[in-house]
Design a protein around this motif. Sequence first.
Motif, mmCIF file in Angstrom:
data_model
loop_
_atom_site.group_PDB
_atom_site.id
_atom_site.type_symbol
_atom_site.label_atom_id
_atom_site.label_comp_id
_atom_site.label_asym_id
_atom_site.label_seq_id
_atom_site.Cartn_x
_atom_site.Cartn_y
_atom_site.Cartn_z
ATOM 1 N N ARG A 656 5.037 3.256 -4.338
ATOM 2 C CA ARG A 656 3.978 4.108 -3.807
ATOM 3 C C ARG A 656 3.403 3.451 -2.551
ATOM 4 O O ARG A 656 3.070 2.268 -2.550
ATOM 5 N N VAL A 657 3.289 4.245 -1.497
ATOM 6 C CA VAL A 657 2.773 3.781 -0.216
ATOM 7 C C VAL A 657 1.518 4.577 0.101
ATOM 8 O O VAL A 657 1.520 5.809 0.029
ATOM 9 N N LYS A 658 0.463 3.862 0.475
ATOM 10 C CA LYS A 658 -0.794 4.524 0.827
ATOM 11 C C LYS A 658 -1.266 4.072 2.192
ATOM 12 O O LYS A 658 -1.238 2.885 2.517
ATOM 13 N N ASN A 659 -1.673 5.041 3.003
ATOM 14 C CA ASN A 659 -2.328 4.754 4.271
ATOM 15 C C ASN A 659 -3.811 4.572 3.971
ATOM 16 O O ASN A 659 -4.514 5.533 3.653
ATOM 17 N N ASP A 660 -4.276 3.331 4.059
ATOM 18 C CA ASP A 660 -5.668 3.015 3.715
ATOM 19 C C ASP A 660 -6.658 3.339 4.819
ATOM 20 O O ASP A 660 -7.868 3.231 4.617
ATOM 21 N N GLY A 661 -6.167 3.702 6.003
ATOM 22 C CA GLY A 661 -7.064 3.897 7.133
ATOM 23 C C GLY A 661 -7.351 5.349 7.441
ATOM 24 O O GLY A 661 -6.892 6.272 6.754
ATOM 25 N N GLU A 662 -8.120 5.552 8.515
ATOM 26 C CA GLU A 662 -8.483 6.892 8.955
ATOM 27 C C GLU A 662 -7.380 7.526 9.798
ATOM 28 O O GLU A 662 -7.192 8.743 9.769
ATOM 29 N N ARG A 663 -6.659 6.698 10.540
ATOM 30 C CA ARG A 663 -5.656 7.210 11.469
ATOM 31 C C ARG A 663 -4.358 7.573 10.756
ATOM 32 O O ARG A 663 -3.943 6.907 9.812
ATOM 33 N N SER A 664 -3.678 8.585 11.272
ATOM 34 C CA SER A 664 -2.313 8.858 10.839
ATOM 35 C C SER A 664 -1.410 7.750 11.374
ATOM 36 O O SER A 664 -1.690 7.156 12.429
ATOM 37 N N GLY A 665 -0.351 7.462 10.670
ATOM 38 C CA GLY A 665 0.554 6.411 11.122
ATOM 39 C C GLY A 665 1.883 6.474 10.412
ATOM 40 O O GLY A 665 2.082 7.242 9.459
ATOM 41 N N SER A 666 2.820 5.669 10.896
ATOM 42 C CA SER A 666 4.153 5.576 10.306
ATOM 43 C C SER A 666 4.406 4.143 9.866
ATOM 44 O O SER A 666 4.102 3.202 10.606
ATOM 45 N N ASP A 667 4.968 3.987 8.672
ATOM 46 C CA ASP A 667 5.262 2.667 8.138
ATOM 47 C C ASP A 667 6.748 2.574 7.847
ATOM 48 O O ASP A 667 7.426 3.590 7.625
ATOM 49 N N VAL A 668 7.269 1.358 7.866
ATOM 50 C CA VAL A 668 8.645 1.103 7.459
ATOM 51 C C VAL A 668 8.600 0.246 6.202
ATOM 52 O O VAL A 668 8.257 -0.941 6.256
ATOM 53 N N VAL A 669 8.901 0.861 5.063
ATOM 54 C CA VAL A 669 8.923 0.146 3.787
ATOM 55 C C VAL A 669 10.261 -0.571 3.680
ATOM 56 O O VAL A 669 11.313 0.066 3.639
ATOM 57 N N GLN A 670 10.221 -1.881 3.668
ATOM 58 C CA GLN A 670 11.443 -2.686 3.642
ATOM 59 C C GLN A 670 11.626 -3.302 2.260
ATOM 60 O O GLN A 670 10.662 -3.783 1.661
ATOM 61 N N VAL A 671 12.846 -3.291 1.766
ATOM 62 C CA VAL A 671 13.148 -3.869 0.458
ATOM 63 C C VAL A 671 14.125 -5.019 0.648
ATOM 64 O O VAL A 671 15.196 -4.854 1.264
ATOM 65 N N TYR A 672 13.751 -6.191 0.137
ATOM 66 C CA TYR A 672 14.578 -7.391 0.225
ATOM 67 C C TYR A 672 14.958 -7.853 -1.180
ATOM 68 O O TYR A 672 14.206 -7.641 -2.142
ATOM 69 N N ALA A 673 16.117 -8.488 -1.276
ATOM 70 C CA ALA A 673 16.578 -9.046 -2.547
ATOM 71 C C ALA A 673 16.844 -10.526 -2.382
ATOM 72 O O ALA A 673 17.343 -10.972 -1.337
ATOM 73 N N ASP A 674 16.499 -11.307 -3.397
ATOM 74 C CA ASP A 674 16.859 -12.723 -3.432
ATOM 75 C C ASP A 674 16.917 -13.158 -4.884
ATOM 76 O O ASP A 674 16.741 -12.370 -5.812
ATOM 77 N N GLY A 675 17.179 -14.449 -5.074
ATOM 78 C CA GLY A 675 17.341 -14.988 -6.427
ATOM 79 C C GLY A 675 18.793 -15.037 -6.822
ATOM 80 O O GLY A 675 19.680 -14.454 -6.175
ATOM 81 N N ASN A 676 19.066 -15.747 -7.909
ATOM 82 C CA ASN A 676 20.433 -15.871 -8.411
ATOM 83 C C ASN A 676 21.373 -16.410 -7.329
ATOM 84 O O ASN A 676 22.480 -15.926 -7.131
#
Length: 750
Positions: A656-676
């Motif tokens: 779930r991604v939420k824009n906490d501010g007043e302005r409209s905007g675009s975000d890039v949700v990045q997913v990384y893997a590590d371990g093992n």
Amino acid sequence: MSSRLKVVLLTTSFFLFPNVVLADPSLSVSERVDKTLSHMTRAQLEAVIVTHLPAMMQHPSVAGRYAQGAGWSAALSDVQIPEITETDGTIGIGARVMDERYASTAYPAALASASSWNPTLLQELGYSVGRDASNRGFNILLSGGTNLTRDPRGGRNFEYLGEDPLLVGTLAGWYTHGAQTNHILATVKHFALNDYETARTQYNVLISRKGAMESDLLAFDIALKLGKPGAVMCAYSQVWGDYTCESKVLLQDILRDQWHYHGYVMSDWGAVHSTRKAIQAGLNQESGAELDYAMSLGGSGMLQNVDLPPSTQTRIASAKANGILFRNAFFAPPQLQGVVSDDQLRGMARPILTSWFSTGVDEIRLRKPVDKKAGYQTALHAAQQGIVLLKNNSRTLPLDKKSKRIVVIGGHADVGVLSGGGSPSVLPFGGNAVPIAGENAMATQIWDPSSPLEEMRRLAPTSSISYFSEQDQEKAVQAAQTADDVVVFVPQWSLEGRDRANLSLTEEQNQLIEAVAHVNPHVTVVLETEGAVLMPWLDRVSAVVEAWYPGIAGGQAIAQILFGDVNPSGHLPLTFPLSEQELPRPELPKAPPLPLDGRPHTFPLVFNEEENVGYKWFIKTGKPVLFPFGFGLSYTHFAYSHLNVMPDEPWDINVRVKNDGERSGSDVVQVYADGNRLIKRLVGWKRVDLMGHQSTEVSIHIDPKMIAKFSEQDNQWHVVAGTYRLTAASSVNDPGITAHLIVKDMAFGD
């Protein structure tokens, strides 16, 4: 005279007397290829496997309006093969001379567009550049740079898409797909591991097969599967002891046997070194064939931005005048005689024709004016989404449109924005904003006529916005003392054929920023660079904006970002290191001197980082960085929660991604893997647009190959059983939120 040139003098224009059998629309592509090949003479087959560099042809006028193109060959009308017209097209239609007849839309640098992390935008860009090419009569677009940024000093980094294979491959694939929807053929290049410009015709890359498969080759594999380009362009350098254009391992074992690629392989211009070996390795076509023999005459300096001695220039000019440049090319008829049979020629031509017929190269195209309005809008979207906000202390940005006095300093911001040089050079509509003497567009600094200053004045008409050149530092600093805000523009030019000596700006540029920051606490630095730079003044300025080479709409996009009409949303597609000493190779390759005659000697270049390119190198070595991969600020704030992993294949994660501010905007949700025992790596991402205080659930698919390791023993990819940590974050160094994925052993091919 070449075989194809003989044919053009003996035939009439294309399609004047069509061959009804070969043009039968009921035929499938493979059936048409079979019938065409059965009708072709040896001379016609020989003509298909070469293209000419018009500028080096004995009679360039034969190419007509394409005499300034990158590649050309005449139509073979009686077998329904069109005139082949090739153009450079990474950031728009390439220009080789400073002539307004060749002006076109200048799009942002590929690295700038990559900073959007937006596959849809890259598809739109590909379509737009492909449309421009088709409108100009070109049917082959030499685009799709897919090399990784192994070194931030690389001279062509602005042509490429970053340092991560998943990001690069995905964006290159969608760009190619978009371009080919115009019924033209697009390429991916430069295959492979051609990651330096320094001595690019001389170095022999040494890297394990595993390291190559998990880095550069992975990017190409992804791009090929997504974009299905009609051709792959092999590179200048050697890999594993063979020139890439005569490497059976690359062209046959990997590209065709392992990846099942069915298109054709064309050489880069001047990259062929043999006839028999190249053909046996799987090279289908020698591009710009005249240039290869010019290399044999000592012309390698042309590919390294080195001036040729007068004696070499004379030899090459004489060979051109006498027609020897083509007659002595490796795929010219005299070299093929007794070496290549008619059946072998048909085998070489088959994938060429297949790609031409399946992409639409053979279709009649009506030349028409380039759509300037549509191109500008696409260029504007790309620049807006690609600009990266790197620093914004005390909310310096966006600037207040009611500020009494804003001072703009340097970088020719009063007239335009900088672009990169070399074969991707585009002469923009409106001409070079900073006129420079010289006719060679590829070696000239070109400034796109898009003035940030004028756009700033348009957006803030009540503010007094004045401009001062960096050439008069004393006057600029004096003006900055009484300004409400100061914006310093800092350009750095880069071009094909040479790497940057270091990551530093000039001493004068650093001194200017330091001096202005000393007298005013509200300083914003706007960088127009091909990639990462060092910032010794970073702690003393309030804001930093990386605008890259932003193209014909760059001035408008920069002004919109500065004043907040557009919320910055770009994220870095590469790491900004703290210094050159932190890199796998602190010094650039050192090559043997170029000879006055003949081809240069080669030398080994060890890629000791192996598959750990860019951010993976810094994570593995524990080295801090200036700005991490994936980083980018906004005028609003995004928060992540409720990260859930679907444990069954196919693997999907929801966050779930939420824009906490007043302005409209675009975000890039990045997913990384590590371990093992897996070094942290990007495994997926999604760009999302949100209104102020809006939230949404984002689903991101993870391909098992992204956490797999390649085995040279069985030529398979292996996922090691165990627990992997998945992190949803705003950059590779952001702790974000985490979840775990438990997987079993897996093995699979490509």
